[in-house]
Design a protein around this motif. Structure first.
Motif, PDB file in Angstrom:
ATOM      1  N   PHE A   1      66.771 -62.096  66.112  1.00 23.99           N
ATOM      2  CA  PHE A   1      65.570 -62.882  65.866  1.00 23.99           C
ATOM      3  C   PHE A   1      65.173 -62.717  64.404  1.00 23.99           C
ATOM      4  CE2 PHE A   1      65.434 -62.242  70.394  1.00 23.99           C
ATOM      5  CZ  PHE A   1      64.957 -63.451  70.872  1.00 23.99           C
TER       6      PHE A   1
ATOM      7  N   SER B   1      63.682 -63.264  57.895  1.00 30.08           N
ATOM      8  CA  SER B   1      64.097 -64.633  57.601  1.00 30.08           C
ATOM      9  C   SER B   1      64.349 -64.750  56.106  1.00 30.08           C
ATOM     10  CB  SER B   1      63.057 -65.661  58.019  1.00 30.08           C
ATOM     11  OG  SER B   1      61.839 -65.149  58.344  1.00 30.08           O
TER      12      SER B   1
ATOM     13  N   SER C   1      62.813 -68.277  60.807  1.00 29.02           N
ATOM     14  CA  SER C   1      62.457 -68.047  62.205  1.00 29.02           C
ATOM     15  C   SER C   1      62.237 -69.405  62.859  1.00 29.02           C
ATOM     16  CB  SER C   1      61.204 -67.179  62.296  1.00 29.02           C
ATOM     17  OG  SER C   1      60.112 -67.842  61.719  1.00 29.02           O
TER      18      SER C   1
ATOM     19  N   ILE D   1      62.925 -72.334  66.188  1.00 30.58           N
ATOM     20  CA  ILE D   1      63.902 -72.962  67.068  1.00 30.58           C
ATOM     21  C   ILE D   1      65.040 -73.536  66.236  1.00 30.58           C
ATOM     22  CG2 ILE D   1      64.192 -74.738  68.826  1.00 30.58           C
ATOM     23  CD1 ILE D   1      61.056 -74.517  69.080  1.00 30.58           C
TER      24      ILE D   1
ATOM     25  N   ASN E   1      60.096 -68.115  67.678  1.00 30.82           N
ATOM     26  CA  ASN E   1      61.412 -68.055  68.300  1.00 30.82           C
ATOM     27  C   ASN E   1      61.321 -68.409  69.780  1.00 30.82           C
ATOM     28  OD1 ASN E   1      62.933 -66.971  65.986  1.00 30.82           O
ATOM     29  ND2 ASN E   1      61.612 -65.197  66.277  1.00 30.82           N
TER      30      ASN E   1
ATOM     31  N   TRP F   1      62.599 -67.849  73.705  1.00 32.48           N
ATOM     32  CA  TRP F   1      63.198 -66.955  74.693  1.00 32.48           C
ATOM     33  C   TRP F   1      63.449 -67.778  75.938  1.00 32.48           C
ATOM     34  CZ3 TRP F   1      63.529 -61.423  74.314  1.00 32.48           C
ATOM     35  CH2 TRP F   1      63.040 -60.898  73.105  1.00 32.48           C
TER      36      TRP F   1
END
Length: 117
Positions: free
Chosen positions: A12, A54, A60, A62, A110, A112
């Motif tokens: 992540f 990042s 970070s 999608i 992010n 999950w």
């Protein structure tokens, strides 16, 4: 499936690793087994969940792929994630393959994925 043996690590990307570390610790219920200013890693089931800063190549949020974690009780797990600041992104839905799935957004943008068979 060729040489693929399983998921080893889910990485992540976040703005500040040390800031995100507490949230990941609270969500996963454990401290990182590796902790560095620019990378920390946790055990989750048989997979490493890692946090990395990042940068100009990977931000970070999608990005297209979603890792789905198998869970015993999707409603209970959704509630756990929501209690840690996550919000539903997709679902939960009962898929055509006869499994429950959903996606949640964490506070860092992010996704999950959760799956209950």
């Amino acid at each position: 499936m060729g040489d693929l043996l399983g998921v080893e690590e889910v990485l992540f990307f976040v703005d500040d690793v040390q800031d995100a570390k507490k949230w990941f610790s609270d969500l996963l219920g454990s401290e990182p087994y590796f902790d560095h200013a620019n990378y920390c890693a946790f055990h989750a089931a048989d997979t490493t969940v890692a946090v990395h800063p990042s940068d100009e190549k990977t931000s970070s949020g999608i990005a297209g792929q979603v890792i789905y974690w198998r869970v015993a009780d999707i409603k209970k797990t959704i509630a756990h994630f929501e209690s840690h600041g996550c919000s539903l992104f997709r679902g939960p839905i009962y898929g055509v393959d006869e499994v429950w799935v959903c996606q949640l957004l964490d506070p860092f943008g992010n996704v999950w994925g959760l799956l209950e068979k």
